[in-house]
Write a protein that holds these residues in place. Structure first.
Motif, PDB file in Angstrom:
ATOM      1  N   THR A   1      -1.823   3.678   2.703  1.00 34.09           N
ATOM      2  CA  THR A   1      -1.317   2.544   2.001  1.00 34.09           C
ATOM      3  C   THR A   1      -1.217   1.021   2.887  1.00 34.09           C
ATOM      4  O   THR A   1      -0.905   0.276   2.279  1.00 34.09           O
ATOM      5  CB  THR A   1       0.198   2.774   1.569  1.00 34.09           C
ATOM      6  N   GLN A   2      -1.658   1.252   4.079  1.00 37.29           N
ATOM      7  CA  GLN A   2      -1.647   0.414   5.193  1.00 37.29           C
ATOM      8  C   GLN A   2      -2.760  -0.572   5.340  1.00 37.29           C
ATOM      9  O   GLN A   2      -2.950  -1.431   6.010  1.00 37.29           O
ATOM     10  CB  GLN A   2      -0.884   0.597   6.363  1.00 37.29           C
ATOM     11  N   THR A   3      -3.923   0.194   4.737  1.00 41.65           N
ATOM     12  CA  THR A   3      -5.231  -0.217   5.012  1.00 41.65           C
ATOM     13  C   THR A   3      -5.434  -1.433   4.118  1.00 41.65           C
ATOM     14  O   THR A   3      -4.894  -1.586   3.034  1.00 41.65           O
ATOM     15  CB  THR A   3      -6.206   0.885   4.941  1.00 41.65           C
ATOM     16  N   LYS A   4      -6.553  -2.298   4.512  1.00 41.56           N
ATOM     17  CA  LYS A   4      -6.563  -3.690   3.637  1.00 41.56           C
ATOM     18  C   LYS A   4      -7.825  -3.531   2.900  1.00 41.56           C
ATOM     19  O   LYS A   4      -8.071  -4.402   2.198  1.00 41.56           O
ATOM     20  CB  LYS A   4      -6.719  -4.798   4.524  1.00 41.56           C
ATOM     21  N   GLU A   5      -8.764  -2.783   2.954  1.00 42.43           N
ATOM     22  CA  GLU A   5     -10.162  -2.566   2.316  1.00 42.43           C
ATOM     23  C   GLU A   5      -9.897  -1.715   1.059  1.00 42.43           C
ATOM     24  O   GLU A   5      -8.798  -1.358   0.569  1.00 42.43           O
ATOM     25  CB  GLU A   5     -11.129  -2.157   3.228  1.00 42.43           C
ATOM     26  N   PHE A   6     -11.015  -1.575   0.518  1.00 46.74           N
ATOM     27  CA  PHE A   6     -10.924  -0.662  -0.916  1.00 46.74           C
ATOM     28  C   PHE A   6     -10.419   0.895  -0.285  1.00 46.74           C
ATOM     29  O   PHE A   6     -10.891   1.370   0.586  1.00 46.74           O
ATOM     30  CB  PHE A   6     -12.343  -0.415  -1.426  1.00 46.74           C
ATOM     31  N   LEU A   7      -9.536   1.323  -1.063  1.00 42.16           N
ATOM     32  CA  LEU A   7      -8.999   2.726  -0.834  1.00 42.16           C
ATOM     33  C   LEU A   7     -10.204   3.796  -1.428  1.00 42.16           C
ATOM     34  O   LEU A   7     -10.659   3.657  -2.355  1.00 42.16           O
ATOM     35  CB  LEU A   7      -7.687   3.020  -1.713  1.00 42.16           C
ATOM     36  N   PRO A   8     -10.588   4.660  -0.520  1.00 40.84           N
ATOM     37  CA  PRO A   8     -11.835   5.581  -0.840  1.00 40.84           C
ATOM     38  C   PRO A   8     -11.230   6.362  -2.158  1.00 40.84           C
ATOM     39  O   PRO A   8     -10.175   6.699  -2.537  1.00 40.84           O
ATOM     40  CB  PRO A   8     -11.594   6.470   0.293  1.00 40.84           C
ATOM     41  N   ASP A   9     -12.151   6.553  -2.820  1.00 39.32           N
ATOM     42  CA  ASP A   9     -12.307   7.018  -4.307  1.00 39.32           C
ATOM     43  C   ASP A   9     -11.194   8.129  -4.299  1.00 39.32           C
ATOM     44  O   ASP A   9     -10.286   8.459  -5.152  1.00 39.32           O
ATOM     45  CB  ASP A   9     -13.553   7.358  -4.970  1.00 39.32           C
ATOM     46  N   GLU A  10     -11.445   9.221  -3.184  1.00 39.09           N
ATOM     47  CA  GLU A  10     -10.746  10.326  -3.489  1.00 39.09           C
ATOM     48  C   GLU A  10      -9.084  10.345  -3.450  1.00 39.09           C
ATOM     49  O   GLU A  10      -8.537  11.221  -3.768  1.00 39.09           O
ATOM     50  CB  GLU A  10     -11.284  11.557  -2.464  1.00 39.09           C
ATOM     51  N   PHE A  11      -8.742   9.109  -2.705  1.00 40.58           N
ATOM     52  CA  PHE A  11      -7.331   8.926  -2.544  1.00 40.58           C
ATOM     53  C   PHE A  11      -6.755   8.141  -3.574  1.00 40.58           C
ATOM     54  O   PHE A  11      -5.482   8.093  -3.686  1.00 40.58           O
ATOM     55  CB  PHE A  11      -6.958   8.285  -1.283  1.00 40.58           C
ATOM     56  N   ARG A  12      -7.376   7.528  -4.579  1.00 36.47           N
ATOM     57  CA  ARG A  12      -6.815   6.625  -5.522  1.00 36.47           C
ATOM     58  C   ARG A  12      -5.830   7.288  -6.655  1.00 36.47           C
ATOM     59  O   ARG A  12      -5.020   6.666  -6.896  1.00 36.47           O
ATOM     60  CB  ARG A  12      -7.823   5.601  -6.177  1.00 36.47           C
ATOM     61  N   THR A  13      -5.948   8.540  -6.941  1.00 38.68           N
ATOM     62  CA  THR A  13      -5.347   9.049  -7.764  1.00 38.68           C
ATOM     63  C   THR A  13      -4.212  10.087  -6.905  1.00 38.68           C
ATOM     64  O   THR A  13      -3.345  10.783  -7.749  1.00 38.68           O
ATOM     65  CB  THR A  13      -6.290  10.176  -8.762  1.00 38.68           C
ATOM     66  N   LYS A  14      -4.072   9.928  -5.700  1.00 33.48           N
ATOM     67  CA  LYS A  14      -3.320  10.861  -5.172  1.00 33.48           C
ATOM     68  C   LYS A  14      -1.949   9.817  -4.545  1.00 33.48           C
ATOM     69  O   LYS A  14      -0.752  10.485  -4.236  1.00 33.48           O
ATOM     70  CB  LYS A  14      -3.750  11.085  -3.476  1.00 33.48           C
ATOM     71  N   ILE A  15      -2.326   8.597  -4.512  1.00 33.15           N
ATOM     72  CA  ILE A  15      -1.029   7.751  -4.170  1.00 33.15           C
ATOM     73  C   ILE A  15       0.022   7.400  -5.099  1.00 33.15           C
ATOM     74  O   ILE A  15       1.230   7.270  -4.785  1.00 33.15           O
ATOM     75  CB  ILE A  15      -1.644   6.651  -3.225  1.00 33.15           C
ATOM     76  N   GLY A  16      -0.179   7.852  -6.263  1.00 34.88           N
ATOM     77  CA  GLY A  16       0.847   7.492  -7.087  1.00 34.88           C
ATOM     78  C   GLY A  16       1.207   6.204  -7.341  1.00 34.88           C
ATOM     79  O   GLY A  16       0.428   5.307  -7.374  1.00 34.88           O
ATOM     80  N   ASN A  17       2.594   6.257  -7.136  1.00 32.76           N
ATOM     81  CA  ASN A  17       3.263   4.606  -7.113  1.00 32.76           C
ATOM     82  C   ASN A  17       3.691   4.066  -5.890  1.00 32.76           C
ATOM     83  O   ASN A  17       4.546   3.423  -5.779  1.00 32.76           O
ATOM     84  CB  ASN A  17       4.344   4.376  -8.242  1.00 32.76           C
ATOM     85  N   ARG A  18       3.153   4.715  -4.790  1.00 29.77           N
ATOM     86  CA  ARG A  18       3.723   4.577  -3.443  1.00 29.77           C
ATOM     87  C   ARG A  18       2.807   3.061  -3.081  1.00 29.77           C
ATOM     88  O   ARG A  18       1.930   3.058  -3.137  1.00 29.77           O
ATOM     89  CB  ARG A  18       3.068   5.597  -2.464  1.00 29.77           C
ATOM     90  N   LEU A  19       3.913   2.155  -2.787  1.00 28.61           N
ATOM     91  CA  LEU A  19       3.326   0.908  -2.109  1.00 28.61           C
ATOM     92  C   LEU A  19       3.205   0.777  -0.706  1.00 28.61           C
ATOM     93  O   LEU A  19       2.471   0.044  -0.192  1.00 28.61           O
ATOM     94  CB  LEU A  19       4.400  -0.325  -2.541  1.00 28.61           C
ATOM     95  N   TYR A  20       3.801   1.660  -0.116  1.00 32.91           N
ATOM     96  CA  TYR A  20       3.821   1.443   1.478  1.00 32.91           C
ATOM     97  C   TYR A  20       4.468   2.960   1.874  1.00 32.91           C
ATOM     98  O   TYR A  20       5.486   3.424   1.509  1.00 32.91           O
ATOM     99  CB  TYR A  20       4.591   0.526   2.094  1.00 32.91           C
ATOM    100  N   GLY A  21       3.579   3.706   2.633  1.00 30.73           N
ATOM    101  CA  GLY A  21       4.065   4.962   3.346  1.00 30.73           C
ATOM    102  C   GLY A  21       4.156   6.199   2.186  1.00 30.73           C
ATOM    103  O   GLY A  21       3.862   6.038   1.018  1.00 30.73           O
ATOM    104  N   CYS A  22       4.627   7.184   2.704  1.00 31.62           N
ATOM    105  CA  CYS A  22       4.815   8.333   1.954  1.00 31.62           C
ATOM    106  C   CYS A  22       5.770   9.346   2.645  1.00 31.62           C
ATOM    107  O   CYS A  22       5.778   9.642   3.829  1.00 31.62           O
ATOM    108  CB  CYS A  22       3.348   9.428   1.921  1.00 31.62           C
ATOM    109  N   ASP A  23       6.684   9.804   1.694  1.00 29.21           N
ATOM    110  CA  ASP A  23       7.732  10.858   2.295  1.00 29.21           C
ATOM    111  C   ASP A  23       7.702  12.118   1.786  1.00 29.21           C
ATOM    112  O   ASP A  23       8.612  13.087   2.041  1.00 29.21           O
ATOM    113  CB  ASP A  23       9.348  10.134   1.543  1.00 29.21           C
ATOM    114  N   THR A  24       6.483  12.621   1.119  1.00 25.13           N
ATOM    115  CA  THR A  24       6.405  13.994   0.512  1.00 25.13           C
ATOM    116  C   THR A  24       7.017  15.096   1.729  1.00 25.13           C
ATOM    117  O   THR A  24       7.833  16.008   1.538  1.00 25.13           O
ATOM    118  CB  THR A  24       5.229  14.314  -0.011  1.00 25.13           C
ATOM    119  N   CYS A  25       6.424  15.015   2.506  1.00 25.93           N
ATOM    120  CA  CYS A  25       6.676  15.786   3.599  1.00 25.93           C
ATOM    121  C   CYS A  25       8.042  15.873   4.570  1.00 25.93           C
ATOM    122  O   CYS A  25       8.480  17.165   4.963  1.00 25.93           O
ATOM    123  CB  CYS A  25       5.403  15.978   5.006  1.00 25.93           C
TER     124      CYS A  25
END
Length: 378
Positions: A219-243
């Motif tokens: 979520t902190q990268t500035k380029e295109f997000l790789p395809d495999e992750f685009r459906t994984k980040i959900g509505n996260r704008l920054y960071g991830c708290d799942t773990c």
């Protein structure tokens, strides 16, 4: 003054200035961490945001030759929001990770370390110190673990008995030879909930993270997000708290302690569509006090577009078409193209076909083609 007495008085002072935990360890090298970091490099698991020199990250005396001990501190931050706003159709919301709620923790932890330094100088005039918060050379977790703040969990977070893993860390190397505290015994046991819940499989093993797959990094990268992750980040704008959310040690740890870390719900869970129209000035004015905006507005806006695609939010189609036509940034135009394909509909299809005729950037053209392919699949 005896050092043991100084240590006890410092513990009391730290508590009075809002330090939730303080621990002490020697300034000897972190040999085990050094080996782990070397392994991370060999596996190409590092994010690239870290200090590249492993020696600097694991040898305190290399940073402060006079160093005899390290003071580690922790400040707890909230795990829950009071009165969180709900997103709904037409008014979808994104989410910032808990570590970015409230005031930027770098400033808050640094302020406490500065106060501790001032307190020490009044009692030990020839004291020498070097303080660090997150962006410093030393590995915060290694210092905190050895200083008895908490144990290093399988999710690579420091877990404290009192506050769970919802703690900010900071440390200070000093020439005062404080007696070390004992590390806390690891209490993860055979639990592997964090490993199983990681959305991208970034936690490849207990205590081993492939940072390049971690949503917090992505979520902190500035380029295109790789395809495999685009459906994984959900509505996260920054960071991830799942773990952290699934960790049993965090159950019931609300940590409503420091007012400065209590979130403004409209900032921590902002409406997505208005985010896309903010100028740099407006973005800094509104979100500039949050740690999660250190990379600027582009990653946040890219992630907001992906979140709208995640919701298949039809109300966003006009603004996505506008950005596809007019935004100067290829990453934003291309991500809009992909999102339009994901959301679907006649207007999206028409806009993508039109964009294909006018777009000059090759990467964006590829994204338009991906968007059209998604429309064909739906």
């Amino acid at each position: 003054m005896k050092i043991e007495q100084l240590k006890n008085e410092l513990k009391e002072y730290a508590k009075s200035i809002g330090v939730d935990k303080i621990g002490f360890t020697s300034a000897s090298p972190f040999d085990e961490m050094k080996n782990r970091l070397k392994r991370q490099q060999e596996l190409n698991f590092q994010s690239g945001f870290e200090e590249k020199d492993i020696e600097k990250r694991t040898n305190p005396k290399g940073l402060l030759p006079e160093g005899e001990s390290i003071i580690a501190i922790a400040l707890a931050y909230p795990s829950k929001m009071k009165d969180p706003p709900s997103g709904k159709k037409g008014e979808r919301r994104g989410i910032f990770a808990r570590a970015s709620w409230g005031l930027d923790y770098h400033a808050a932890v640094r302020e406490r370390l500065d106060l501790i330094e001032k307190w020490l100088r009044e009692r030990v005039p020839d004291v020498v110190v070097k303080s660090m918060v997150d962006t410093g050379e030393l590995v915060d977790r290694a210092v905190a673990e050895r200083a008895g703040i908490g144990w290093s969990g399988k999710n690579c977070s420091i877990i404290t008995p009192e506050f769970g893993s919802y703690v900010y860390l900071g440390e200070m190397i000093t020439n005062i030879p404080f007696p070390p505290d004992q590390p806390i015994e690891n209490a993860c046991g055979d639990c592997r909930l964090c490993l199983d819940a990681c959305p991208t499989g970034a936690l490849v093993d207990a205590g081993q993270l492939n940072a390049k797959r971690c949503i917090a990094y992505l979520t902190q990268t500035k380029e295109f997000l790789p395809d495999e992750f685009r459906t994984k980040i959900g509505n996260r704008l920054y960071g991830c708290d799942t773990c952290q959310i699934v960790c049993p040690k965090n159950k019931g740890k609300t940590n409503w302690i420091h007012g400065e870390f209590m979130p403004d719900p409209e900032l921590a869970k902002p409406l997505l569509e208005p985010l896309l129209k903010l100028s740099n000035k407006e973005f800094k004015r509104k979100f500039g006090s949050m740690a999660g905006t250190w990379r600027g507005k582009k990653p946040i806006q890219r992630n907001a577009i992906l979140a709208l695609a995640h919701f298949k939010e039809q109300s966003a189609v006009p603004i996505l078409i506008e950005l596809l036509k007019e935004d100067e940034r290829p990453v934003i135009r291309g991500t809009c193209a992909w999102a339009l394909g994901k959301i679907g509909g006649g207007k999206a299809k028409e806009a993508l076909h039109e964009a294909l005729h006018h777009e000059k950037d090759e990467e964006v053209i590829r994204e338009i083609q991906k968007g059209l392919a998604l429309l064909e699949e739906s």
